[in-house]
Scaffold this active site. Structure first.
Site, short mmCIF file in Angstrom:
data_model
loop_
_atom_site.label_atom_id
_atom_site.label_comp_id
_atom_site.label_asym_id
_atom_site.label_seq_id
_atom_site.Cartn_x
_atom_site.Cartn_y
_atom_site.Cartn_z
CG ASN A 8 -1.80 1.23 1.30
OD1 ASN A 8 -1.65 2.18 0.54
ND2 ASN A 8 -2.73 1.21 2.23
NE ARG A 10 -3.50 7.41 1.08
CZ ARG A 10 -4.70 7.82 1.44
NH1 ARG A 10 -5.76 7.33 0.84
NH2 ARG A 10 -4.86 8.71 2.40
CB CYS A 11 1.12 1.67 4.40
SG CYS A 11 1.80 0.83 5.84
CB SER A 12 5.19 5.10 6.85
OG SER A 12 4.74 4.52 8.07
NE ARG A 15 5.82 6.20 2.05
CZ ARG A 15 4.84 6.61 2.85
NH1 ARG A 15 3.58 6.34 2.54
NH2 ARG A 15 5.10 7.29 3.94
#
Length: 116
Positions: A8, A10-12, A15
């Site tokens: 995802n 948008r998920c740190s 990433r």
């Protein structure tokens, strides 16, 4: 087998895990699971590889978890897996699959263990 990450962007944590794979030069197939959720068989294989039950892979803090009453103990394993497929935001992330195993990147060290 190419390493896969259920990601995802948008998920740190997701990433960070993808960055770890890139830094180590791992050929990685990125699956943005919110757009392309795993099918039933794939999710069942992931659960088996993690040695987890469906609820253990669910993000229980999500509004969908509460709205769908997924804490109901009478729900079957299949019911819970179907709920994750229909509402992929419920699936804990990131999930990395390699030849050496499957890990959730929380903490990221879990992924490092299956890269060696």
């Amino acid at each position: 087998m190419t390493t896969k990450i259920y990601h995802n962007p948008r998920c740190s944590k997701s990433r960070q895990t993808l960055q770890l794979l890139n830094d180590k030069g791992v050929d990685t197939e990125i699956i943005e699971y919110l757009q392309t959720p795993p099918d039933f068989e794939t999710l069942e294989n992931i659960l088996q590889g993690l040695n987890m039950e469906p609820r253990e892979l669910m993000r229980k803090g999500q509004d969908e978890y509460k709205a769908l009453k997924l804490d109901d103990e009478s729900l079957s394993r299949d019911d819970l897996i179907k709920a994750m497929i229909e509402n992929p935001i419920l699936i804990e992330r990131p999930i990395v699959i390699t030849n050496n195993g499957i890990a959730i990147g929380r903490p990221i060290e879990n992924v490092e263990e299956i890269l060696s």
